[in-house]
Design an enzyme around this catalytic site. Sequence first.
Site, PDB file in Angstrom:
ATOM      1  N   THR A 578     -72.145 -10.266  40.202  1.00 16.09           N
ATOM      2  CA  THR A 578     -72.943 -10.924  39.161  1.00 16.09           C
ATOM      3  C   THR A 578     -72.194 -11.017  37.845  1.00 16.09           C
ATOM      4  O   THR A 578     -72.486 -11.888  37.038  1.00 16.09           O
ATOM      5  CB  THR A 578     -74.268 -10.175  38.945  1.00 16.09           C
ATOM      6  OG1 THR A 578     -73.979  -8.817  38.606  1.00 16.09           O
ATOM      7  CG2 THR A 578     -75.126 -10.222  40.186  1.00 16.09           C
ATOM      8  N   CYS A 579     -71.228 -10.095  37.627  1.00 16.22           N
ATOM      9  CA  CYS A 579     -70.486 -10.142  36.370  1.00 16.22           C
ATOM     10  C   CYS A 579     -69.657 -11.413  36.256  1.00 16.22           C
ATOM     11  O   CYS A 579     -69.282 -11.828  35.161  1.00 16.22           O
ATOM     12  CB  CYS A 579     -69.593  -8.915  36.220  1.00 16.22           C
ATOM     13  SG  CYS A 579     -68.465  -8.678  37.597  1.00 16.22           S
ATOM     14  N   MET A 580     -69.357 -12.052  37.417  1.00 20.11           N
ATOM     15  CA  MET A 580     -68.564 -13.285  37.407  1.00 20.11           C
ATOM     16  C   MET A 580     -69.344 -14.465  37.976  1.00 20.11           C
ATOM     17  O   MET A 580     -68.777 -15.535  38.201  1.00 20.11           O
ATOM     18  CB  MET A 580     -67.279 -13.084  38.217  1.00 20.11           C
ATOM     19  CG  MET A 580     -66.324 -12.074  37.603  1.00 20.11           C
ATOM     20  SD  MET A 580     -64.810 -11.870  38.570  1.00 20.11           S
ATOM     21  CE  MET A 580     -65.426 -10.957  39.994  1.00 20.11           C
TER      22      MET A 580
END
Length: 611
Positions: A578-580
């Site tokens: 989710t960070c990317m």
Amino acid sequence: TQPREGGGAGQEFAVVNGTCALLLQLTEFLPELKHAVLNALAFKPQVLSMLWEWVRTTVPEAVVGSGGAVAMEEAALARLLGLHTMFAMVYYYLLITVDNTEFYERQYPFTLAQVRVMVQVLKSLVYPIYWQAGPLSEATRQLRSHGTRLLNRLFERNCHREFLPEQSWLASARQSSTLTSSLDAFLASRLNDPNEDHSEGILDGLHASALRGIPFALPFDLRVRVLRQLTQQDRNKLNDNPQSWVRSTIRRSNVVEDSFGELNPVGSKIKHTVQIAFVSEEGGLEAGIDGGGLFKEFLNTLCVDAFGPEHGLFRQTPGNLLFPNPQAKTQHAWQESLNYFHLTEFLGRVVGKAIYDGILVELRMAPFFLRKMLGKEMYFDDLASLDPELYRNLVFVKNYEGNFEDLGLNFVVTEDHHGDKKTTPLLPGGEDMAVTSDNVLRYKNLMSDYWLNKRIKQQSAAFMRGLSAVVEPDWLRMFSPEELQMIISGSVKPIDVDDLRAHTVYGGGYSDEHATVQAFWRALKALRNADLELLLKFVTSCSRPPLLGFRDLQPKFCIQKTSHSVQEADSRLPTASTCMNLLKLPSYTNEEDLTERLLYALRSGAGFELS
């Protein structure tokens, strides 16, 4: 008296216009007489209708047809300022007492067809003043002030139930373009000289008054751009760097209490980058470095928990919309260890942080509470969004034509407190004051004021302190309550798969033409919207699409091919970072397997630990 053909040459017009100018001066110099004057005019439909006919016929059709792009000739406008301003004052005053049933069903005091024309006439009078350079005369300022109040009140009615499409409220393309050009010039100046101290903010200058006074005159996406630039401008002043970042470790089993303990002490410094590490239910530190995605997931998890029924900080209306719980501090055991008002203020900062960072969180607020967040005045009709049954009962009492003694009502409100009945007087001695036909309007207003304002006054004030510590109130006042809800939680419209595909990038050997990718998009087209929301949550940590479409998603939605062999791929599950905003999709050879494994991954509810 009806206006003559030509709209203003006759003796009747001179009398009406002169009387209006005199009354305006009287209310200015003797403000204690203002209510008496307005009462004398507003509740006589024939007087208000006469004023409207004069206003309508004294504004040239070419001016009205321009939608505010063409101003009236200056001398003619100056001659009519008293009439136009007095009408705006009187009708606004009456609208305070007119409920939705009267406005929409009975169409009192004007038909909806008349109101539609009225909006266009008011636009032609008021909008050009906002784009007028140079100082304004006192009379012109009064027209702008009272005309703006009436336009805003009519726009709020339109938000309750649309009688005019959104486009009908917009300023002309030329007027909007002045703000667009100003915004683009501001952005360019920052790019050309990022170290320069731009003391003149984006809400300064000619367009600022329009953004504050008649924001609905400017397109929503343009105002969102302004909001994003305002937050970026503020962020640039923070000197946000790794040394100033806030780092917190949160147990998934104790999200609300841990968040409050870790993040409440930082106060408004929550505007800096916040990095989150999760401890799983089993007690292990979850894998994954927070590049923004974990914080988005954390923010949504915190909001779901803190605003949910378990903690009792917020209650739900019959329509499942949220507002502060007036009984929270006496209802739940956790209040012994956590200060209730400090926690409510903290939640205000949390929502402010979501707005500040442009992160959508799944909170649906009651419209009346959204109005509070915007600093707007509460009206009787706002009660319908809190308690529709109470609203209908008060409308019935207001319009009751029988003997009021039969109703047996006094100036008190009775509430259920954990099974016990609690009676509160609406004013001193209210328990001994009967409701009659003479005081029923006062009773209705006091009742709505109690339910909408007084019983959650402290809770609302605490929430607003937190919200305004992160987001300037002026920034939010550019939006209607419905638009603010969209800024908080995104649009409720179905997810546009074509838009998502158009703004997706690929990695690991995938492209839009790859067979697995094509099968993926075909699978998405067949999914229910609820599953599409799960996909967005799985990949981006939020189930709602970006406010202005997927072109604004940062980083871009990415589908990456995993390194599994062909033999392995069909037995593996998709995973995500989710960070990317990254979906790691095995190269499935069978479309049915792709759909089955994708749905299993989406519906499992697991995060980084799913493999």
